[in-house]
Design a protein around this motif. Structure first.
Motif, mmCIF file in Angstrom:
data_model
loop_
_atom_site.group_PDB
_atom_site.id
_atom_site.type_symbol
_atom_site.label_atom_id
_atom_site.label_comp_id
_atom_site.label_asym_id
_atom_site.label_seq_id
_atom_site.Cartn_x
_atom_site.Cartn_y
_atom_site.Cartn_z
ATOM 1 N N ASP A 54 15.728 -25.482 -10.561
ATOM 2 C CA ASP A 54 14.893 -25.047 -9.440
ATOM 3 C C ASP A 54 15.744 -24.349 -8.378
ATOM 4 O O ASP A 54 15.354 -23.294 -7.861
ATOM 5 C CB ASP A 54 14.162 -26.246 -8.845
ATOM 6 N N ALA A 55 16.899 -24.908 -8.080
ATOM 7 C CA ALA A 55 17.789 -24.294 -7.084
ATOM 8 C C ALA A 55 18.320 -22.944 -7.570
ATOM 9 O O ALA A 55 18.388 -21.983 -6.803
ATOM 10 C CB ALA A 55 18.950 -25.232 -6.782
ATOM 11 N N ILE A 56 18.679 -22.872 -8.843
ATOM 12 C CA ILE A 56 19.182 -21.606 -9.404
ATOM 13 C C ILE A 56 18.085 -20.543 -9.379
ATOM 14 O O ILE A 56 18.319 -19.396 -9.000
ATOM 15 C CB ILE A 56 19.728 -21.811 -10.830
ATOM 16 N N TYR A 65 15.664 -15.591 -7.059
ATOM 17 C CA TYR A 65 14.559 -14.893 -6.405
ATOM 18 C C TYR A 65 14.982 -14.364 -5.034
ATOM 19 O O TYR A 65 14.651 -13.244 -4.659
ATOM 20 C CB TYR A 65 13.333 -15.800 -6.261
ATOM 21 N N ASN A 66 15.711 -15.195 -4.295
ATOM 22 C CA ASN A 66 16.185 -14.745 -2.985
ATOM 23 C C ASN A 66 17.113 -13.542 -3.124
ATOM 24 O O ASN A 66 17.050 -12.594 -2.334
ATOM 25 C CB ASN A 66 16.901 -15.875 -2.252
ATOM 26 N N GLY A 67 17.984 -13.569 -4.120
ATOM 27 C CA GLY A 67 18.877 -12.437 -4.359
ATOM 28 C C GLY A 67 18.120 -11.183 -4.726
ATOM 29 O O GLY A 67 18.438 -10.080 -4.263
ATOM 30 N N GLN A 86 19.032 -23.625 -18.404
ATOM 31 C CA GLN A 86 19.249 -25.055 -18.605
ATOM 32 C C GLN A 86 20.705 -25.337 -18.981
ATOM 33 O O GLN A 86 21.293 -26.307 -18.506
ATOM 34 C CB GLN A 86 18.291 -25.589 -19.660
ATOM 35 N N ALA A 87 21.286 -24.487 -19.815
ATOM 36 C CA ALA A 87 22.694 -24.660 -20.183
ATOM 37 C C ALA A 87 23.594 -24.487 -18.964
ATOM 38 O O ALA A 87 24.573 -25.231 -18.798
ATOM 39 C CB ALA A 87 23.076 -23.669 -21.285
ATOM 40 N N LEU A 88 23.278 -23.530 -18.113
ATOM 41 C CA LEU A 88 24.043 -23.327 -16.889
ATOM 42 C C LEU A 88 23.947 -24.559 -15.987
ATOM 43 O O LEU A 88 24.955 -25.031 -15.440
ATOM 44 C CB LEU A 88 23.531 -22.087 -16.157
ATOM 45 N N ALA A 89 22.753 -25.099 -15.837
ATOM 46 C CA ALA A 89 22.559 -26.303 -15.030
ATOM 47 C C ALA A 89 23.344 -27.476 -15.613
ATOM 48 O O ALA A 89 23.982 -28.240 -14.880
ATOM 49 C CB ALA A 89 21.072 -26.640 -14.927
ATOM 50 N N ASP A 90 23.324 -27.622 -16.923
ATOM 51 C CA ASP A 90 24.062 -28.709 -17.575
ATOM 52 C C ASP A 90 25.561 -28.567 -17.343
ATOM 53 O O ASP A 90 26.250 -29.555 -17.055
ATOM 54 C CB ASP A 90 23.765 -28.740 -19.077
#
Length: 74
Positions: free
Chosen positions: A55-57, A62-64, A33-37
């Motif tokens: 959600d995008a992160i 997961y893809n990585g 959440q801090a990264l998203a902010d």
């Protein structure tokens, strides 16, 4: 008697692991959440909110992980 003790001990250990896993999850969720902010602050022209960003992160992570598993032959 030994079986009962072992079952109780396993239940105790499982409860510790469950608690530890919950603490790790909560800590990582706060970091996400801090990264998203921070991303939203650095990119004010985007209309994404904390939910869509996390959600995008998560999707990228997961893809990585899936890609890394494929590269290692696993």
């Amino acid at each position: 008697m030994a079986y009962e003790w072992r079952t109780q001990e396993q239940s105790r250990i499982d409860a510790i692991h469950t608690g530890d896993n919950a603490k790790v999850f909560n800590g990582r969720e706060r970091q996400l959440q801090a990264l998203a902010d921070e991303w939203a602050k650095a990119n004010p022209e985007h209309t994404n909110n904390r939910y869509t960003l996390t959600d995008a992160i998560n999707g990228a992570a997961y893809n990585g992980n899936d890609r890394a598993k494929g590269l290692s032959g696993g």
